[in-house]
Design an enzyme around this catalytic site. Sequence first.
Site, short mmCIF file in Angstrom:
data_model
loop_
_atom_site.label_atom_id
_atom_site.label_comp_id
_atom_site.label_asym_id
_atom_site.label_seq_id
_atom_site.Cartn_x
_atom_site.Cartn_y
_atom_site.Cartn_z
N GLU A 316 16.03 7.15 13.92
CA GLU A 316 15.13 6.13 13.39
C GLU A 316 15.55 5.68 11.99
O GLU A 316 15.50 4.49 11.67
CB GLU A 316 13.68 6.64 13.35
CG GLU A 316 12.73 5.56 12.81
CD GLU A 316 11.27 5.97 12.81
OE1 GLU A 316 10.98 7.15 13.07
OE2 GLU A 316 10.43 5.08 12.54
N HIS A 342 1.41 14.72 16.31
CA HIS A 342 1.85 13.62 17.18
C HIS A 342 0.77 13.40 18.25
O HIS A 342 0.61 14.24 19.15
CB HIS A 342 3.19 14.00 17.81
CG HIS A 342 3.86 12.89 18.53
ND1 HIS A 342 3.19 11.79 19.03
CD2 HIS A 342 5.17 12.69 18.85
CE1 HIS A 342 4.04 10.98 19.62
NE2 HIS A 342 5.25 11.50 19.52
N PHE A 401 9.75 8.48 25.12
CA PHE A 401 10.65 8.93 26.19
C PHE A 401 10.97 7.74 27.09
O PHE A 401 10.15 6.85 27.28
CB PHE A 401 9.94 9.98 27.05
CG PHE A 401 10.01 11.39 26.51
CD1 PHE A 401 10.59 11.68 25.30
CD2 PHE A 401 9.48 12.43 27.24
CE1 PHE A 401 10.64 12.98 24.82
CE2 PHE A 401 9.51 13.73 26.78
CZ PHE A 401 10.09 14.01 25.57
#
Lengths: 414, 280
Positions: A316, A342, A401
Amino acid sequence: MVSEQLSRVVITGIGASTPLGNSFDEIGDALQAGRSGIDWYDAGTFNRLQKHAAANVKEALIPTEKDSLVPTEQFEKSSRIEQFMIGPAAHALTDAGINPKANSLEQRKRIGIIAGIGAEQLKDWERDFLDSGHDVFEASRQPSLVHRVAQMLGVNGPATTVAAACASSGYALALGKTWLTTGLVDACVVGGCDVLSPTALAAFHNLRALSRRDDDPKKASRPFDQNRDGFVMGEGGVFFVLERQHAAKARQCKIYGELAGIGMSSDASHMVTPCSDPVQASRAITEALADANLPPAQVDYINAHAAGTPVGDAAEAGAIRDAFGAAASEIPVSSTKSMSGHLISAAAVFEALACLVAIKRNMIPPTINLDNPDKECCLRHVPHQAISSPVHVAASNSFGFGGSNLCLILKSAA
Amino acid sequence: MSSSADLSALCLVESYATASVHSSEVNALARKKHSHGCHSLPPRFLRHADEQTIIGMHSIIRALAVDTQDSRDMSNDAVIAATCLAGQPSAARTMIGLRDKGPVAVTPHIVPQCSLHSVASAASVGFGMHGPNFGVGGGPHAPAEGFLLALTLAPMLARTSPSTRIWLVCTGWDQQPSLDTNGSLTNDPVCRGMTFVLKPEVALPIDNTLPHIQISSLKNASSPDILPAHGRLKELCEQFETGIHTTVAITDTCTIEISSLSSIRPSSRSNKAVCQKEAA
């Protein structure tokens, strides 16, 4: 071409049930103070480890009498994932000053709802199985959660569930914007929810995606730090009400900010591992900026997806440097997952909320636990403590994902 | 609130195909080489995949086989997968393992391969599609929701990326699998897949003789000719095979119109041999 009147979409209501609190102000205070919502979590009989760090919701947001859309008794009978949708969605509508049940049927048909939920049936089957049920052996075709909640709330417009793994609720926001810009609805409830569960904890643990630190749970989530070793799972639900700006202004309702740009792309590389080549993640950011008609240098804050995984955070950082170019060294970047954990399906909408907090308070929330920034993640980090800084435009990244990349651009309402 | 705005979302249908397989034949299908022309799935790509992912990929290959374009570039395309109750047999076996052997028995593949995004992501990764990929539905309304999201995403894609196509993949069971308490199947249901290759259009109106889908408003969408949003995929496929115009309800006043697809049925196409080979 989409007319200016149709194309500008704003956020007029927020409801949240999160590890950092259940209101915009409470969550804002936690983010500003750098307070972690992560603790030891007992997953019950099926614990993978003796100790799991996780960010769980202590008390789900209960629809109040003011929300008046769902009776408390009905709420209490609902499953945890249902509660993480019902409470925040009902509260978001109340916050926006919309009571579908008081509207005419024609008006109710103009309100839509999109929920980002990655594995709703899996969670339902698991809950039932652990309660000695047999649903997973003989599954029935009952309507999805979003349809059941829409009916409860009196929302009669289109309803759907979308999933892009950890970017699911971001896709709900992005697609809600398209529903408004195409004129399908006049208001749209959008967001996502997820719950901690033994199967999910075990599966992510066995994937070696979770942090295995067992000293202090509050130090387990370490995005961008050189000693990061995986993410910390969280749970919760966050829902927004989106409306076209001109309609919101005509109603003279509160406006939290504008959903000014969306960008979406796919790595097409691997079902789990993020692509080390930043080109597609960078493309999502670039497309979001183009959609918002803004140059990179006008972004005042980047809320990174950075979950604390060794590969993902570095990838990222590369994408941010690639998309923002020279401006990347100037724009403050933080990962609020260091505090919230998360939230999986709900992560993207929670982080959009964090951007709205940053805009409202002119404050950049920190990345806590960032003791030694990884050289591979070279950005303008905001470690440990929040900083004061004008925030007019914020970018929020989400990656999932299956290589889903998403970037949302949020702007102050002014 | 403001009054209803006219919705101008529309897509041309460039290709369309269906596929079905009994549960007992899914593993054999997964081991088959999935390729057409320059497009193929990597070897062993489907070894951990769920049944609906396998049939979804097979329906994509079939849609490629009846495609008007011989060497379609899929690299910018988007994929939306509308699945209904996917992952049930794997979920049952995973939960039995969790109960009997503890968390160590939980397969790490359950999240990437049995979630709502799995079919879309497999298509994106397997065929190299870099446009948006996401799953939709999850329950009985999945196909209708898939059409709706394809149509509402279309105007944005048409504006920003005119060469992009949307691959709408719908999957589901004709009858849901039934398992005993050891996780073994006690029936042999049919798993079904359907793929549309959609070209987003900005300008209206279009030539109505071209296969297309669009959203339309109705005063009352409860007519018997209109298929309900929660109908089975099997019924939808059968309706398309009759070659007549199909209407699917989204809400009481909003429907998806799917024009006749007869001009893109395999039997009417020049690459009949390919289709016959595929069918064989």
